[in-house]
Design a protein around this motif. Structure first.
Motif, mmCIF file in Angstrom:
data_model
loop_
_atom_site.group_PDB
_atom_site.id
_atom_site.type_symbol
_atom_site.label_atom_id
_atom_site.label_comp_id
_atom_site.label_asym_id
_atom_site.label_seq_id
_atom_site.Cartn_x
_atom_site.Cartn_y
_atom_site.Cartn_z
ATOM 1 N N GLN A 24 0.825 -1.202 0.000
ATOM 2 C CA GLN A 24 0.000 0.000 0.000
ATOM 3 C C GLN A 24 0.870 1.268 0.000
ATOM 4 O O GLN A 24 0.546 2.253 -0.658
ATOM 5 N N LYS A 25 1.954 1.201 0.749
ATOM 6 C CA LYS A 25 2.853 2.349 0.782
ATOM 7 C C LYS A 25 3.499 2.577 -0.576
ATOM 8 O O LYS A 25 3.727 3.716 -1.000
ATOM 9 N N ARG A 26 3.804 1.482 -1.257
ATOM 10 C CA ARG A 26 4.424 1.635 -2.582
ATOM 11 C C ARG A 26 3.408 2.142 -3.602
ATOM 12 O O ARG A 26 3.756 2.815 -4.545
ATOM 13 N N GLN A 27 2.154 1.744 -3.439
ATOM 14 C CA GLN A 27 1.145 2.126 -4.417
ATOM 15 C C GLN A 27 0.778 3.614 -4.329
ATOM 16 O O GLN A 27 0.444 4.237 -5.325
ATOM 17 N N TYR A 28 0.804 4.193 -3.142
ATOM 18 C CA TYR A 28 0.336 5.574 -2.961
ATOM 19 C C TYR A 28 1.430 6.416 -2.305
ATOM 20 O O TYR A 28 2.282 5.887 -1.572
ATOM 21 N N PRO A 29 1.364 7.700 -2.542
ATOM 22 C CA PRO A 29 2.363 8.598 -1.950
ATOM 23 C C PRO A 29 2.226 8.668 -0.437
ATOM 24 O O PRO A 29 1.180 8.358 0.123
ATOM 25 N N GLU A 30 3.289 9.100 0.187
ATOM 26 C CA GLU A 30 3.255 9.306 1.621
ATOM 27 C C GLU A 30 2.379 10.524 1.944
ATOM 28 O O GLU A 30 2.201 11.440 1.143
ATOM 29 N N VAL A 31 1.828 10.496 3.174
ATOM 30 C CA VAL A 31 0.959 11.596 3.612
ATOM 31 C C VAL A 31 1.718 12.922 3.595
ATOM 32 O O VAL A 31 1.203 13.962 3.151
ATOM 33 N N LEU A 32 2.934 12.875 4.087
ATOM 34 C CA LEU A 32 3.729 14.111 4.128
ATOM 35 C C LEU A 32 4.002 14.641 2.730
ATOM 36 O O LEU A 32 4.018 15.868 2.499
ATOM 37 N N ASP A 33 4.222 13.702 1.788
ATOM 38 C CA ASP A 33 4.459 14.150 0.414
ATOM 39 C C ASP A 33 3.221 14.847 -0.149
ATOM 40 O O ASP A 33 3.312 15.866 -0.849
ATOM 41 N N VAL A 34 2.043 14.273 0.144
ATOM 42 C CA VAL A 34 0.804 14.871 -0.365
ATOM 43 C C VAL A 34 0.575 16.240 0.270
ATOM 44 O O VAL A 34 0.208 17.220 -0.403
ATOM 45 N N LEU A 35 0.789 16.319 1.583
ATOM 46 C CA LEU A 35 0.611 17.611 2.256
ATOM 47 C C LEU A 35 1.591 18.656 1.739
ATOM 48 O O LEU A 35 1.238 19.836 1.532
ATOM 49 N N GLU A 36 2.820 18.224 1.512
ATOM 50 C CA GLU A 36 3.827 19.172 0.983
ATOM 51 C C GLU A 36 3.428 19.637 -0.409
ATOM 52 O O GLU A 36 3.556 20.831 -0.752
ATOM 53 N N ASN A 37 2.862 18.715 -1.208
ATOM 54 C CA ASN A 37 2.439 19.070 -2.548
ATOM 55 C C ASN A 37 1.268 20.047 -2.526
ATOM 56 O O ASN A 37 1.224 21.026 -3.300
ATOM 57 N N LEU A 38 0.297 19.811 -1.625
ATOM 58 C CA LEU A 38 -0.835 20.711 -1.486
ATOM 59 C C LEU A 38 -0.393 22.100 -1.011
ATOM 60 O O LEU A 38 -0.940 23.135 -1.439
ATOM 61 N N THR A 39 0.593 22.103 -0.127
ATOM 62 C CA THR A 39 1.080 23.398 0.399
ATOM 63 C C THR A 39 1.664 24.254 -0.718
ATOM 64 O O THR A 39 1.486 25.486 -0.758
ATOM 65 N N GLU A 99 -5.167 20.061 -10.357
ATOM 66 C CA GLU A 99 -4.972 19.141 -11.472
ATOM 67 C C GLU A 99 -3.552 19.192 -12.007
ATOM 68 O O GLU A 99 -3.115 18.272 -12.708
ATOM 69 N N ASN A 100 -2.823 20.229 -11.690
ATOM 70 C CA ASN A 100 -1.428 20.324 -12.099
ATOM 71 C C ASN A 100 -0.491 19.503 -11.193
ATOM 72 O O ASN A 100 0.713 19.442 -11.439
ATOM 73 N N SER A 101 -1.065 18.891 -10.154
ATOM 74 C CA SER A 101 -0.245 18.103 -9.234
ATOM 75 C C SER A 101 0.120 16.762 -9.866
ATOM 76 O O SER A 101 -0.693 16.122 -10.548
ATOM 77 N N ALA A 102 1.347 16.326 -9.627
ATOM 78 C CA ALA A 102 1.800 15.022 -10.128
ATOM 79 C C ALA A 102 1.301 13.872 -9.255
ATOM 80 O O ALA A 102 1.424 12.700 -9.626
ATOM 81 N N LEU A 103 0.713 14.202 -8.092
ATOM 82 C CA LEU A 103 0.275 13.150 -7.164
ATOM 83 C C LEU A 103 -1.228 12.960 -7.194
ATOM 84 O O LEU A 103 -1.719 11.970 -6.645
#
Length: 368
Positions: free
Chosen positions: A285-300, A336-340
């Motif tokens: 599951q970890k390999r399939q989806y990004p880490e929470v911190l990565d998603v939060l950093e991307n949203l920021t 939508e411009n996010s890579a995640l």
């Protein structure tokens, strides 16, 4: 066929001879003191009445080991010396007392019966004896010996000795007055003539209910010895089986212990496999989806400064964000411009908050 039947009919005699031999062998292994106590098995006190006197003989294997002639008085009483002689001989001879009659006082008969009568011989003989002797059955003492079994003619040949009771009972009473209880009533062997008093016809004319139990305690000891020998033989035969059974039980116990250990190991292995599978699933599951911190950093990085989040939820490859922004309608294009993220959309209509004059939004998206 006749020879085979004769061989079968001879089996009881052979068995009796074997048991006598076995008993003598067992007795010979005993200590001398105990053998002396058991000497009745080879000794008999034989009484022979003649005119005015009585001969007492210690018979040991058909041979005279000691003898005394006693002459009672007219009332049948013994003197103190005679009683001492009789007591000394009795101690040597044992307890089995035999009253032996002269051959001429005994009626000897020989006749045949049907072979089928052997199964109930004494009762049949009681009925048949009156045909051959001038007495009723209740008036005599009698004994018999099987001389021959003729299988071809289906006949049984018997040798029978008969003596009137009125002739013998006074002698039995006299012996009992002297403290002797006869166990055997027999006749002298006619072929022996005036031979040793130890020779006899081999028949006990006393009925079973009138025989004494002389030497009973010693007989019991011999029987116990025979029983002990049989039990020891059975124990020796059963010992290897018992040892094998114990070994099998011990091996079975070891197998049960190993089986329990194997089941425990198997259970532990299954538990380890389950935990490993769960760990692999989490890792997958970890390999399939990004880490929470990565998603939060991307949203920021993507969200403008006039936008802030009140709620963030990430579950099952999807995220849900809720917050307020001055320009909420432009957030879909930015995300939508996010890579995640992909498939970004509003989960509910945009609502303007009159208190803050900003727009409240709720957006959902799938993780790449």
């Amino acid at each position: 066929m006749g020879k085979e039947l004769n061989s079968v009919s001879a089996l009881p005699g052979r068995f009796s001879a074997f048991m006598r031999w076995w008993r003598e062998e067992l007795v010979s292994l005993l200590p001398a003191t105990l053998r002396r106590q058991l000497q009745f098995s080879e000794h008999q006190l034989v009484c022979c009445f003649s005119e005015g006197s009585v001969q007492f003989a210690d018979c040991h294997r058909a041979a005279v080991a000691g003898s005394v002639v006693i002459t009672p008085d007219e009332q049948g009483r013994l003197s103190a010396a005679q009683q001492a002689q009789l007591s000394g001989l009795r101690r040597k001879a044992g307890e089995q007392v035999v009253l032996k009659l002269p051959a001429e006082q005994v009626l000897s008969l020989s006749f045949s019966l049907p072979l089928d009568a052997e199964s109930n011989l004494e009762e049949v003989l009681g009925y048949e004896l009156g045909r051959y002797a001038p007495f009723k059955i209740e008036q005599v003492y009698y004994g018999y010996t099987i001389q021959k079994r003729d299988s071809a003619e289906r006949k049984l040949w018997l040798a029978v000795n008969v003596v009137p009771r009125k002739q013998v009972e006074p002698l039995l009473i006299q012996l009992r007055e002297w403290g002797l209880q006869p166990a055997v009533l027999t006749a002298a062997d006619a072929d022996q003539g005036a031979a040793t008093p130890c020779s006899d016809s081999g028949q006990n004319l006393l009925p079973k209910e009138e025989r004494s139990n002389g030497g009973g305690s010693a007989n019991l000891i011999v029987k116990l010895l025979l029983l002990l020998a049989l039990l020891l033989s059975a124990a020796l035969a059963a010992y290897p089986l018992l040892v094998q059974k114990l070994r099998i039980a011990e091996m079975q116990q070891q197998v049960d212990t190993l089986k329990k250990a194997a089941l425990s190991v198997q259970s532990m292995q299954q538990e380890m496999e389950r935990l490993a599978a769960e760990a692999d699933y989490v890792e997958e599951q970890k390999r399939q989806y990004p880490e929470v911190l990565d998603v939060l950093e991307n949203l920021t990085r993507l969200l403008p400064d006039d936008t802030w989040l009140e709620r963030f939820e990430m579950k099952g490859g999807r995220i849900r964000i809720q917050g307020m922004s001055e320009d909420a309608s432009s957030l879909i294009e930015l995300l939508e411009n996010s890579a995640l993220l992909q498939k970004v959309s509003f989960d509910s209509p945009i609502v303007k908050d009159p208190r803050t004059n900003r727009f409240r939004f709720q957006i959902v998206a799938e993780l790449v």
